[in-house]
Scaffold this motif. Sequence first.
Motif, PDB file in Angstrom:
ATOM      1  N   GLY A   1      -4.073 -11.266  17.246  1.00  0.00           N
ATOM      2  CA  GLY A   1      -5.261 -12.042  16.927  1.00  0.00           C
ATOM      3  C   GLY A   1      -6.223 -11.378  15.980  1.00  0.00           C
ATOM      4  N   ASN A   2      -5.781 -10.372  15.246  1.00  0.00           N
ATOM      5  CA  ASN A   2      -6.658  -9.745  14.262  1.00  0.00           C
ATOM      6  C   ASN A   2      -6.722 -10.653  13.046  1.00  0.00           C
ATOM      7  N   LYS A   3      -7.627 -11.602  13.074  1.00  0.00           N
ATOM      8  CA  LYS A   3      -7.681 -12.638  12.049  1.00  0.00           C
ATOM      9  C   LYS A   3      -8.045 -12.075  10.690  1.00  0.00           C
ATOM     10  N   THR A   4      -8.871 -11.024  10.675  1.00  0.00           N
ATOM     11  CA  THR A   4      -9.293 -10.458   9.408  1.00  0.00           C
ATOM     12  C   THR A   4      -8.084 -10.002   8.602  1.00  0.00           C
ATOM     13  N   LYS A   5      -7.250  -9.185   9.227  1.00  0.00           N
ATOM     14  CA  LYS A   5      -6.089  -8.668   8.520  1.00  0.00           C
ATOM     15  C   LYS A   5      -5.095  -9.780   8.224  1.00  0.00           C
ATOM     16  N   SER A   6      -4.948 -10.712   9.152  1.00  0.00           N
ATOM     17  CA  SER A   6      -3.993 -11.792   8.979  1.00  0.00           C
ATOM     18  C   SER A   6      -4.339 -12.641   7.769  1.00  0.00           C
ATOM     19  N   VAL A   7      -5.610 -12.966   7.585  1.00  0.00           N
ATOM     20  CA  VAL A   7      -6.025 -13.802   6.467  1.00  0.00           C
ATOM     21  C   VAL A   7      -5.684 -13.142   5.139  1.00  0.00           C
ATOM     22  N   TRP A   8      -6.091 -11.880   4.968  1.00  0.00           N
ATOM     23  CA  TRP A   8      -5.833 -11.205   3.695  1.00  0.00           C
ATOM     24  C   TRP A   8      -4.346 -10.964   3.482  1.00  0.00           C
ATOM     25  N   GLU A   9      -3.625 -10.705   4.580  1.00  0.00           N
ATOM     26  CA  GLU A   9      -2.183 -10.501   4.491  1.00  0.00           C
ATOM     27  C   GLU A   9      -1.508 -11.772   3.988  1.00  0.00           C
ATOM     28  N   ARG A  10      -1.906 -12.906   4.545  1.00  0.00           N
ATOM     29  CA  ARG A  10      -1.271 -14.169   4.172  1.00  0.00           C
ATOM     30  C   ARG A  10      -1.666 -14.599   2.768  1.00  0.00           C
ATOM     31  N   ILE A  11      -2.925 -14.380   2.413  1.00  0.00           N
ATOM     32  CA  ILE A  11      -3.375 -14.771   1.082  1.00  0.00           C
ATOM     33  C   ILE A  11      -2.620 -13.990   0.009  1.00  0.00           C
ATOM     34  N   SER A  12      -2.186 -12.783   0.343  1.00  0.00           N
ATOM     35  CA  SER A  12      -1.431 -11.978  -0.617  1.00  0.00           C
ATOM     36  C   SER A  12      -0.106 -12.621  -0.995  1.00  0.00           C
TER      37      SER A  12
ATOM     38  N   ARG B   1      -9.521  -7.088  -1.585  1.00  0.00           N
ATOM     39  CA  ARG B   1      -9.021  -7.175  -0.218  1.00  0.00           C
ATOM     40  C   ARG B   1      -7.540  -7.521  -0.136  1.00  0.00           C
ATOM     41  N   VAL B   2      -7.026  -8.237  -1.124  1.00  0.00           N
ATOM     42  CA  VAL B   2      -5.603  -8.597  -1.078  1.00  0.00           C
ATOM     43  C   VAL B   2      -4.767  -7.385  -1.472  1.00  0.00           C
ATOM     44  N   LYS B   3      -3.461  -7.496  -1.312  1.00  0.00           N
ATOM     45  CA  LYS B   3      -2.569  -6.386  -1.655  1.00  0.00           C
ATOM     46  C   LYS B   3      -2.651  -6.097  -3.155  1.00  0.00           C
ATOM     47  N   PRO B   4      -2.561  -4.809  -3.545  1.00  0.00           N
ATOM     48  CA  PRO B   4      -2.658  -4.453  -4.971  1.00  0.00           C
ATOM     49  C   PRO B   4      -1.673  -5.216  -5.857  1.00  0.00           C
ATOM     50  N   ALA B   5      -0.444  -5.406  -5.378  1.00  0.00           N
ATOM     51  CA  ALA B   5       0.549  -6.128  -6.179  1.00  0.00           C
ATOM     52  C   ALA B   5       0.106  -7.565  -6.420  1.00  0.00           C
ATOM     53  N   CYS B   6      -0.479  -8.176  -5.399  1.00  0.00           N
ATOM     54  CA  CYS B   6      -0.991  -9.539  -5.530  1.00  0.00           C
ATOM     55  C   CYS B   6      -2.141  -9.579  -6.525  1.00  0.00           C
ATOM     56  N   ALA B   7      -3.086  -8.632  -6.408  1.00  0.00           N
ATOM     57  CA  ALA B   7      -4.235  -8.581  -7.315  1.00  0.00           C
ATOM     58  C   ALA B   7      -3.781  -8.423  -8.762  1.00  0.00           C
ATOM     59  N   ALA B   8      -2.759  -7.599  -8.979  1.00  0.00           N
ATOM     60  CA  ALA B   8      -2.249  -7.380 -10.344  1.00  0.00           C
ATOM     61  C   ALA B   8      -1.662  -8.661 -10.914  1.00  0.00           C
ATOM     62  N   ARG B   9      -0.888  -9.375 -10.088  1.00  0.00           N
ATOM     63  CA  ARG B   9      -0.279 -10.622 -10.564  1.00  0.00           C
ATOM     64  C   ARG B   9      -1.340 -11.664 -10.865  1.00  0.00           C
ATOM     65  N   VAL B  10      -2.346 -11.753 -10.008  1.00  0.00           N
ATOM     66  CA  VAL B  10      -3.416 -12.731 -10.217  1.00  0.00           C
ATOM     67  C   VAL B  10      -4.179 -12.410 -11.498  1.00  0.00           C
ATOM     68  N   MET B  11      -4.492 -11.138 -11.713  1.00  0.00           N
ATOM     69  CA  MET B  11      -5.252 -10.746 -12.910  1.00  0.00           C
ATOM     70  C   MET B  11      -4.503 -11.082 -14.200  1.00  0.00           C
ATOM     71  N   SER B  12      -3.171 -11.031 -14.136  1.00  0.00           N
ATOM     72  CA  SER B  12      -2.391 -11.345 -15.339  1.00  0.00           C
ATOM     73  C   SER B  12      -2.529 -12.808 -15.731  1.00  0.00           C
ATOM     74  N   HIS B  13      -2.989 -13.651 -14.805  1.00  0.00           N
ATOM     75  CA  HIS B  13      -3.186 -15.079 -15.082  1.00  0.00           C
ATOM     76  C   HIS B  13      -4.608 -15.386 -15.549  1.00  0.00           C
ATOM     77  N   LEU B  14      -5.489 -14.387 -15.566  1.00  0.00           N
ATOM     78  CA  LEU B  14      -6.881 -14.607 -15.938  1.00  0.00           C
ATOM     79  C   LEU B  14      -7.119 -14.236 -17.398  1.00  0.00           C
TER      80      LEU B  14
END
Length: 344
Positions: free
Chosen positions: A110-121, A146-159
């Motif tokens: 039930g650690n919702k904080t980690k679960s949310v960021w984990e899933r958003i990644s 807050r999201v995983k570094p790999a996710c942040a990198a992929r998202v930034m490439s779309h900006l």
Amino acid sequence: MAINPPAKTAPDVKSLSGTAKVAVLLLAMGRELSGTVLKQFDPDEIKIVTRAASELTPISTPELESIIEEFAQNFTAGPNISATVGELEQLLAGVLPAEQISDLMSEVSGNKTKSVWERISFVSESLLANYLLKEHPQTAALILSRVKPACAARVMSHLPGDIRHGLMRRMLSLKPVVEDAMSIIEKTMHEDFMINFERNLAADTYPRMADIINKMERAQMEESLKSLAESRPKSAEILKGMLFTFDDIVNLTPKARMLIFDQVPTDRVVTALKGADATFRELILSSLASRTRRLVDHELANGVPANHREIVEARRVITDLALEMAGRGEIDLNPDEEDQPLFT
């Protein structure tokens, strides 16, 4: 593992999902045997089964026997089963790395904080990028931190570049966020992505399928679209509009072609043009800088053969580059009709 008296009512396991039944069997097998089985699972499968195990209600012996029979295993008896998070953690110990076990346990407990960021990644980077463009830059920077570094990198490439650089500066100067403010952000992200996750996946289906089809060889692509058109003509039409192949480069503006081929190594251009007809080859050559064109002309004149796989791969890399550039807004894959070159 708790042992409960056998249920007096007739066993009813029909309501259990297949995943829940797998969890029951793993718990019944014990740590050693279940550990061997779990090693064959991928991380996502382990996460799904772990979550199902944590939600199990007590299973009676007759119910367990019914499940075993359904799986055609050589079991004849077993304990009534329920599990605590601690027992699940012991079950995974020695099978998975400690960090991965911690992530799994924090989610199922039930650690919702980690679960949310984990899933958003794992949300589509294009969807997340579009979402962040509508947010205040400071909020967008916080989300990316807050999201995983790999996710942040992929998202930034779309900006766009200016936005990407601004977000990086903000991320470097982020200060700790008060708990109440963070809770609001996490709740909003949960509602926007987790509650509507299936809808987001559906919206992303066509781009993903188009990306898959784009990477097929021409004959396979046409065969797949023809087959799809017979059963789902509207879907096939949508996908056709999203596809872009090496042959479609001729429909781009001269400026777009120059921008693409400025980033392609000479040897790859040479390989990609082998086997192309003279008119198509000339159009591509006209997009090259003078010195590069001379080099490519010289290599093509030598007639050194290349196998079919090398040619397909070279063309695919160039096509992927064009798609990436279009995604960043650097070129337009569908120029206005009056801007399109004539090619016959």
